[in-house]
Design an enzyme around this catalytic site. Structure first.
Site, PDB file in Angstrom:
ATOM      1  N   LYS A 119      37.752  61.023  71.125  1.00 55.50           N
ATOM      2  CA  LYS A 119      38.228  60.460  72.390  1.00 55.50           C
ATOM      3  C   LYS A 119      37.786  61.334  73.577  1.00 55.50           C
ATOM      4  CE  LYS A 119      39.897  56.766  70.552  1.00 55.50           C
ATOM      5  NZ  LYS A 119      40.996  56.717  69.652  1.00 55.50           N
TER       6      LYS A 119
HETATM    7  C1  LIG Z   1      41.825  55.789  68.748  1.00 52.71           C
HETATM    8  C2  LIG Z   1      42.632  54.597  69.114  1.00 52.71           C
HETATM    9  C3  LIG Z   1      43.992  54.501  68.829  1.00 52.71           C
HETATM   10  C4  LIG Z   1      44.715  55.473  67.957  1.00 52.71           C
HETATM   11  O1  LIG Z   1      44.648  56.775  68.393  1.00 52.71           O
HETATM   12  P1  LIG Z   1      45.109  57.947  67.401  1.00 52.71           P
HETATM   13  O2  LIG Z   1      45.349  59.098  68.336  1.00 52.71           O
HETATM   14  O3  LIG Z   1      43.979  58.177  66.460  1.00 52.71           O
HETATM   15  O4  LIG Z   1      46.337  57.491  66.731  1.00 52.71           O
HETATM   16  C5  LIG Z   1      44.704  53.427  69.310  1.00 52.71           C
HETATM   17  N1  LIG Z   1      44.092  52.461  70.006  1.00 52.71           N
HETATM   18  C6  LIG Z   1      42.782  52.497  70.283  1.00 52.71           C
HETATM   19  C7  LIG Z   1      42.185  51.394  71.088  1.00 52.71           C
HETATM   20  C8  LIG Z   1      42.002  53.553  69.832  1.00 52.71           C
HETATM   21  O5  LIG Z   1      40.683  53.570  70.061  1.00 52.71           O
END
Ligand SMILES: *Cc1c(COP(=O)(O)O)cnc(C)c1O
Length: 386
Positions: free
Chosen positions: A187
């Site tokens: 991210k």
């Molecule tokens: C990565 C992601 C999540 C989940 O994030 P985590 O921190 O891995 O739980 C939720 N929604 C979207 C759209 C994502 O890309």
């Protein structure tokens, strides 16, 4: 000399992050403690709105679950979200025994279509869960308007949206009930695993703080530092184990300082791609509205009819040239669980389906050099026979 493979995503961890983690390891406090608390304060400062509260959690999935739980979503309720997302967005609704109502996207933005949301509101609808796809803000004015008219809650999945703005205001400071960010490895900033729930709702924040740590009425940090009585706590609900460790928060403290610079670098890569792909038979991702910030977590291109190559083959050709790509997303309506539970057909989601069949996400991350970016441009041109 062979050219090394360019991965689809890589985190940028510098000496600042390493030093902060080492400091944590030497401090004797490795789980939720002073650094998690500081990360929450810094996060509110980053968003620039002191009326917000931030609750650090060990994933965005956890944060979304806690937000919906605190809003009282449960069996018999329905939550509307986009089919064009990662399963985490929707699975949390099922954790609570509520049902998911998937709707189609606006084909221009790939974000949830407000008209489809409005059409899906029914007697069981309790909340709308928009996603800021790829880091481009969803149409929050329209979504918040629908929510107000129908008395619905709004929880934003901002996993891609740090920093993103909408109507000049940062995502996280809008008029929704809660917003949840992700710090997963790929991210826009990362703590390895981690997330942040932000809200202006005191009751929601209080409930989330209790439920992120076993349903304890005092969190671990308070428990070991408060003066009286340090051993006492009460369990008020069967809570979860969703607290963020100080080791992870240490990464977050340093990553957050770089979030703006990281966004600028990704925006520059997006601009270089836009220029490099001019005239090719592919559709580049949309720009944000004037004056708004796009987090540029993803750079999905869509192949035009004239591309003369199918999406899967296009991705293969990029791999053959040493370029990693991905697809965001295989829409939820195509996955067996969601398809079978709700009897879904692709024809119900024509825009998401069409985008999915033509899309590939190209690498867009701060560790890419200008030469890496130009390598991707050349590889895409070659893959299209241009
Ligand atoms: C990565 C992601 C999540 C989940 O994030 P985590 O921190 O891995 O739980 C939720 N929604 C979207 C759209 C994502 O890309």
């Amino acid at each position: 000399m062979t050219t090394p493979f360019l991965p689809f995503a890589l985190p940028e961890i510098g000496d600042d992050e390493i030093a902060e983690v080492v400091d944590t390891l030497k401090s004797g406090w490795v789980t939720t403690g002073p650094k998690a608390a500081r990360f929450e304060r810094d996060f509110v400062a980053f968003l620039g709105d002191p009326s917000l509260q931030a609750v650090a959690v060990n994933s965005a999935t956890a944060g979304l679950h806690l937000a919906l739980e605190a809003l009282g979503i449960g069996p018999g309720d329905e939550v509307i979200t986009t089919t064009h997302t990662f399963t985490a967005t929707a699975e949390v609704v099922r954790y609570l025994g509520a049902d998911v109502r998937l709707v189609d996207i606006d084909p221009a933005t790939l974000n949830i279509d407000p008209a489809a949301v409005e059409a899906a509101v029914g007697p069981r609808t309790k909340a709308i869960l928009p996603v800021h796809y790829g880091g481009l803000a969803a149409d929050m004015a329209a979504i918040l308007g629908i929510a107000r008219r129908h008395g619905l809650k709004v929880v934003e999945d901002a996993a891609h949206a740090l920093p993103t703005s909408c109507g000049g205001a940062l995502v996280g400071t809008l008029a929704s009930d809660a917003t949840v960010f992700s710090f997963y490895a790929n991210k826009t900033i990362t703590t390895g695993e981690g997330g942040m729930l932000v809200t202006r709702d005191d009751a929601l924040a209080r409930r989330a703080r209790v439920m992120r740590l076993h349903g304890m009425n005092r969190d671990a940090f308070d428990r070991f530092t408060a003066k009286v009585p340090s051993w006492y706590y009460e369990i008020v609900a069967p809570g979860f184990k969703y607290n963020l460790t100080d080791i992870a928060a240490a990464l977050g403290l340093q990553q957050l300082k770089k979030a703006r610079a990281f966004q600028q670098r990704r925006a520059a890569i997006a601009a270089a791609y836009d220029a490099g792909f001019a005239g090719l038979p592919l559709q580049v991702p949309p720009q944000p509205l004037p004056g708004d910030l796009h987090a540029w977590h993803l750079y999905p291109v869509r192949l035009a009819d004239a591309a003369g190559v199918a999406r899967d083959r296009f991705i293969e050709r990029l791999f053959e040239q040493g370029i990693g790509c991905s697809v965001h997303y295989i829409p939820l309506h195509l996955h067996p669980y969601w398809r079978e539970r709700y009897g879904l057909q692709p024809a119900q989601f024509p825009h998401s389906q069409q985008a999915y069949e033509r899309m590939a996400s190209l690498p867009i991350y701060t560790r890419m050099s200008d030469a890496d970016v130009q390598r991707v441009v050349a590889a895409v041109r070659a893959a299209l026979g241009a």
